[in-house]
Design a protein around this motif. Structure first.
Motif, short mmCIF file in Angstrom:
data_model
loop_
_atom_site.label_atom_id
_atom_site.label_comp_id
_atom_site.label_asym_id
_atom_site.label_seq_id
_atom_site.Cartn_x
_atom_site.Cartn_y
_atom_site.Cartn_z
N PHE A 95 0.92 -1.08 0.04
CA PHE A 95 -0.07 -0.06 -0.06
C PHE A 95 0.93 1.33 -0.05
O PHE A 95 1.70 1.30 0.82
N LEU A 96 0.66 1.88 -1.00
CA LEU A 96 1.26 3.25 -1.14
C LEU A 96 2.90 2.95 -1.29
O LEU A 96 3.76 3.95 -0.63
N ALA A 97 3.45 2.05 -1.90
CA ALA A 97 4.62 1.56 -1.86
C ALA A 97 5.12 1.44 -3.50
O ALA A 97 4.52 0.75 -4.23
N LEU A 98 5.94 2.50 -4.36
CA LEU A 98 6.12 2.53 -5.59
C LEU A 98 7.54 1.71 -5.76
O LEU A 98 8.43 2.45 -5.36
N SER A 99 7.66 0.86 -6.64
CA SER A 99 8.58 0.20 -7.23
C SER A 99 8.59 -0.89 -8.03
O SER A 99 7.70 -1.83 -7.43
N PRO A 100 9.30 -1.30 -8.64
CA PRO A 100 9.35 -2.59 -9.43
C PRO A 100 9.59 -3.67 -8.74
O PRO A 100 9.49 -4.97 -8.87
N ILE A 101 10.57 -3.52 -7.41
CA ILE A 101 10.69 -4.42 -6.59
C ILE A 101 9.99 -4.79 -5.40
O ILE A 101 10.22 -5.71 -4.61
N MET A 239 9.83 12.99 -0.35
CA MET A 239 9.08 12.31 0.75
C MET A 239 7.92 13.24 1.22
O MET A 239 8.06 14.50 1.30
N ALA A 240 6.95 12.57 1.80
CA ALA A 240 5.75 13.30 2.24
C ALA A 240 5.21 12.37 3.16
O ALA A 240 4.98 11.30 2.86
N PRO A 241 4.41 13.15 4.10
CA PRO A 241 3.65 12.29 5.00
C PRO A 241 2.36 11.87 4.59
O PRO A 241 1.51 12.60 3.89
N VAL A 242 1.82 10.59 4.81
CA VAL A 242 0.36 10.25 4.76
C VAL A 242 -0.28 9.85 5.97
O VAL A 242 -0.09 8.76 6.40
N GLY A 339 8.88 6.63 -5.26
CA GLY A 339 9.04 5.04 -5.14
C GLY A 339 10.07 4.94 -3.93
O GLY A 339 10.97 5.64 -3.60
N ILE A 340 10.21 3.67 -3.48
CA ILE A 340 11.02 3.41 -2.23
C ILE A 340 12.40 3.56 -2.53
O ILE A 340 12.87 3.32 -3.82
N GLY A 359 11.15 5.06 2.59
CA GLY A 359 10.22 5.50 1.64
C GLY A 359 8.91 4.33 1.29
O GLY A 359 8.50 4.27 0.22
N MET A 360 8.82 3.60 2.51
CA MET A 360 7.76 2.50 2.32
C MET A 360 6.27 2.60 2.18
O MET A 360 5.50 1.73 2.28
N GLY A 361 5.89 3.79 2.47
CA GLY A 361 4.57 4.24 2.50
C GLY A 361 3.92 3.65 3.48
O GLY A 361 4.40 3.59 4.67
N GLY A 362 2.76 3.07 3.22
CA GLY A 362 1.93 2.11 4.08
C GLY A 362 2.26 0.80 4.14
O GLY A 362 1.36 -0.26 4.45
#
Length: 416
Positions: A95-101, A239-242, A339-340, A359-362
């Motif tokens: 959740f809320l983590a962007l990256s091909p990996i 980076m941004a807070p959610v 992305g992360i 940068g892992m988001g949720g």
């Protein structure tokens, strides 16, 4: 009588000079200390993975080890239970983590949780402690027309209707899991320190230099697992807070719907909802995903909104009848727009590589063990590179010393 001739005043060229002492061995290398910034779930799982790998490597080499194995420390302003990781729901779901990996890291973490639960189920020694707060439950995913890209067979997604799926996932009770990770890290010899004066990467450079002088230790690199702290420490404008707002609901006994299944509806805006049971009779109800919002104050209005969403999308739970609010919980997810970030940075701090992992988001819980494995690989590369440079330096120093000794011997001979 024959008078003995006096001893020669000088050695002849055919005579060898007295043997010269061997050059001294190179000075011993100072012990290494790897410093991890951040004591959230990313920092702790990274410390455990790294310390475990170092321990196994050292045990396999045994007496052949030339120097002491690297030590691992965590530096952090705050520690559990006062950090974002403690406020996670938490369920395995990207959740809320962007990256091909992301898929790879997520499924490495899935299999780690699976091994822990299997140990618990087999009654292995200390397994009840190792699996603290982890449970594999069935649940329902609403507002999903198609399976997400990260779904694999082990999640067992079954279509219920055109937008509802039955599936299974790991739920982690962070009130138990974070103390367990802390215990594991300390058991492996990881030192956890409170360091409050880091506001910029220049402060990191200063404090590391101070630590090296005081401890007679060498810091080969640091690992940045600070989450939103990377905004201040490294100037990461991505980076941004959610903001996530949840209610911890205390259920009455015998509430099978609430305590044995999870319910999730992923949708941006006002349609987001989740109901996540823990192992202690508490159900985590949410939720929100407010971008760029730092205000983490309790709000009765927000609580009411969450309850109304659950009544709308999961009326069968009868949420107000079977549970009451135990506590409000608010956390800031560390979202990164591009992305992360998991990579080695050799430019920001002179002569001090930084392995970034944030940068892992949720998805901190979902990615933690996979991310720790990747960081461990990057750390191995750094240690190997620096060991090679050190060995080359030792060889050059020893070679130069022997060469100087040879020249001195030649000089003595030439004078005889």
């Amino acid at each position: 009588t024959i008078t003995p001739s006096p001893p020669p005043l000088f050695h002849t060229m055919s005579q060898s000079p007295p043997p010269q002492p061997l050059p001294p061995p190179p000075p011993p290398h100072p012990p290494k200390t790897i410093i991890i910034l951040g004591s959230g779930i990313i920092g702790l799982t990274t410390a455990i993975t790294l310390a475990s790998h170092i321990k196994k490597s050292h045990e396999s080499i045994g007496s052949q080890q030339r120097v002491a194995p690297p030590r691992v420390q965590i530096w952090s302003k705050e520690h559990s239970p006062n950090i974002t990781s403690d406020r996670a729901g938490a369920i395995w779901e990207p959740f809320l983590a962007l990256s091909p990996i992301v898929d790879s890291l997520a499924h490495q973490t899935w299999h780690h949780f699976q091994r822990e639960v299997e140990l618990y189920n087999r009654g292995a020694e200390n397994a009840a402690v190792s699996a603290a707060g982890i449970q594999l439950l069935n649940g329902y995913m609403y507002n999903q027309v198609e399976k997400p890209h990260w779904v694999r067979d082990e999640q067992k997604w079954e279509r219920m209707d055109e937008s509802t799926w039955r599936s299974r996932s790991f739920l982690i009770d962070m009130s138990k899991y974070m103390p367990e990770l802390d215990r594991r890290a300390r058991e492996l010899g990881v030192q956890i320190r409170t360091v409050t004066d880091l506001h910029h990467h220049s402060d990191i450079q200063r404090r590391v230099a101070e630590y090296e002088r005081e401890s007679a230790s060498k810091v080969p690199f640091i690992i940045n697992a600070t989450g939103l702290g990377a905004m201040e420490l490294f100037g990461d404008e991505e980076m941004a807070p959610v903001l996530g707002y949840t209610l911890l609901m205390k259920t009455h006994t015998g509430q099978e719907l609430m305590n044995k299944h999870f319910y999730i509806r992923d949708e941006e805006g006002d349609g987001m909802m989740y109901v996540l049971p823990r192992t202690d009779g508490i159900v985590v109800c949410g939720g929100t995903a407010y971008f760029n919002k730092w205000d983490a104050n309790e709000s009765e209005e927000e609580a009411e909104t969450i309850l109304k969403r659950i009544e709308t999308f999961a009326p069968q739970l009868r949420i107000r009848e079977v549970a009451k609010i135990h506590k409000h919980s608010i956390g800031l997810r560390p979202y990164r727009k591009s992305g992360i970030r998991i990579e080695t940075d050799t430019q920001t701090i002179p002569n001090l590589p930084v392995i970034h992992c944030y940068g892992m988001g949720g998805s901190g819980v979902t990615l933690c063990w996979g991310a720790a494995n990747l960081v461990c690989q990057l750390a191995e590369v750094q240690l190997a590179n620096q060991e090679e440079m050190t060995e080359r330096g030792d060889f050059r120093q020893e070679k130069a010393t022997r060469e100087n000794s040879r020249k001195k011997q030649h000089f003595v001979k030439s004078k005889l």
